[in-house]
Design an enzyme around this catalytic site. Structure first.
Site, PDB file in Angstrom:
ATOM      1  CB  SER A 167      -0.941  -0.065   1.151  1.00  0.00           C
ATOM      2  OG  SER A 167      -2.047   0.935   0.948  1.00  0.00           O
ATOM      3  CG  ASP A 321      -5.908  -3.102  -4.246  1.00  0.00           C
ATOM      4  OD1 ASP A 321      -6.636  -1.949  -3.693  1.00  0.00           O
ATOM      5  OD2 ASP A 321      -4.894  -3.018  -4.463  1.00  0.00           O
ATOM      6  CG  HIS A 351      -5.461  -2.248  -0.530  1.00  0.00           C
ATOM      7  ND1 HIS A 351      -4.712  -1.672  -1.344  1.00  0.00           N
ATOM      8  CD2 HIS A 351      -5.376  -1.739   0.786  1.00  0.00           C
ATOM      9  CE1 HIS A 351      -3.616  -0.901  -1.003  1.00  0.00           C
ATOM     10  NE2 HIS A 351      -4.026  -0.842   0.390  1.00  0.00           N
TER      11      HIS A 351
END
Length: 381
Positions: A167, A321, A351
């Site tokens: 991320s 995601d 995610h």
């Protein structure tokens, strides 16, 4: 997919009227209540909850909490002696500078150290609410430089240093590589491992944003909250930014060669993709948000001259995601410029799934496949 449905149902039942929230966002929602009551900030509440989590023990590893300057780090080393220098992994955690900590990424770092026989250094960069951009970048740069200067102290092979993150941590890992590309005084970064990385802050209109805006664990609402807080931009610009009206047409034309949906394979545009027309420029929004054009916020738009000299990459993307297209677009940029890329796309991934690695009934097999892919890549360096 069944686990995804169960996860969503659990959160929905726990938060009446709040649909499509994952466990992280459930904590965020509760933290926002405390923030409105002026009891504590939302990030402080979430970290308090995370700090209550027990840590698993790994008897095969030596784990030390240190400080590089004033920045907390955690060092993971296999206890077994080695006749050769080990790979070194600099790990920058995710969480949008709101969530995430050394504690919440402890198991991931332990697995990486143990299964790759590597020395892992995890960085606890400063985060919201007290610290926004560019503090996390500066902290990660400072720790990285100090580590590269002291590899012999930790038995690390200077030819096998890897930066890794998920991320926002993946974005930080990319920035580290780009910022050090001209530095001849330090050992070269051997490779970059980017797990569903956040790589650009300009565009919220790529297909994955529309397809996955309500998927746990990262909704569009929470992503925009992190974006605006990290960049110190008023969240009131949300509708303007989502229409792309915060940047002039000439900017969109300039970066279309890298950001345009035509750079994505057709299969990634089939699932309910609807192109969002560009809104007319809001000059006031542009004046406040144009720092998104800084490559320190959007490494995906760095110059070809920089990107072409980056080390080889292992990129992990997830189908469900919000930020999926960041990985796909950066993969294409690297490949177009001759940088070797090992790509793993998780068709059942979302995610934050990597963090379910040791979460019992919330565990998703996809997290193990991500770990295995990363381990195999590092072992092959």
């Amino acid at each position: 997919m069944l686990r995804m449905v169960m996860l969503t149902r659990v959160i929905q039942e726990g938060l009446p009227g709040k649909r499509h929230q994952g466990p992280a966002e459930a904590g965020v929602f509760q933290g926002m209540i405390f923030e409105k009551l002026r009891l504590c900030s939302m990030p402080q509440f979430v970290r308090f909850v995370h700090d209550l989590m027990p840590l698993k023990k790994y008897p095969d590893l030596e784990i030390k909490d240190l400080r590089f300057g004033t920045i907390p780090v955690r060092l993971y080393q296999p206890k077994a002696s080695s006749n050769t220098l080990r790979p070194g992994i600099l790990f920058y955690h995710g969480g949008g500078a709101v969530l995430g900590s050394l504690r919440t990424y402890h198991d991931i770092c332990c697995h990486l150290s143990k299964e790759t026989d590597s020395v892992v250094l995890a960085v606890e960069y400063r985060r919201l609410p007290k610290h926004s951009f560019p503090v996390p970048v500066k902290d990660c740069m400072a720790v990285t430089v100090l580590f590269l200067k002291s590899l012999n102290m930790y038995g690390v092979d200077p030819a096998r240093v890897v930066v890794c993150g998920d991320s926002i941590g993946g974005g930080l890992a990319t920035l580290i590589c780009q910022n050090l590309v001209d530095n001849s005084d330090l050992p070269k970064i051997r490779a970059q491992v980017l797990i569903y990385a956040a790589l650009q802050a300009l565009d919220f209109r790529t297909p994955s944003y529309g397809q996955n805006m309500n998927v746990p664990l990262l909704s569009l609402s929470f992503a925009f909250y992190c974006w605006s807080a990290y960049l110190n931009i008023s969240p009131s610009w949300k509708s303007t930014v989502l229409k792309g009206a915060h940047l002039p047409v000439e900017v969109w034309e300039k970066y279309r060669k890298w950001l345009g949906a035509e750079n994505l394979q057709e299969r990634f545009k089939k699932r309910g993709y609807r192109q969002i027309p560009l809104g007319p420029l809001n000059e006031a929004a542009y004046l406040e948000t144009n720092l998104v054009l800084d490559v320190q916020n959007s490494p995906l738009i760095a110059d070809d001259e920089v990107v072409s000299r980056l080390p080889e990459a292992c990129i992990v993307s997830c189908e469900y995601d919000l930020l999926r297209d960041h990985s796909l677009l950066y993969k294409k940029r690297l490949e177009d410029l001759g940088v070797p890329v090992t790509w793993h796309h998780m068709e059942d991934g979302f995610h934050g799934v990597f963090n379910t690695l040791d979460m019992g009934f919330l565990y998703f097999p996809c997290s193990t496949r991500i770990l295995n892919a990363v381990v195999h890549f590092i072992e092959g360096l």
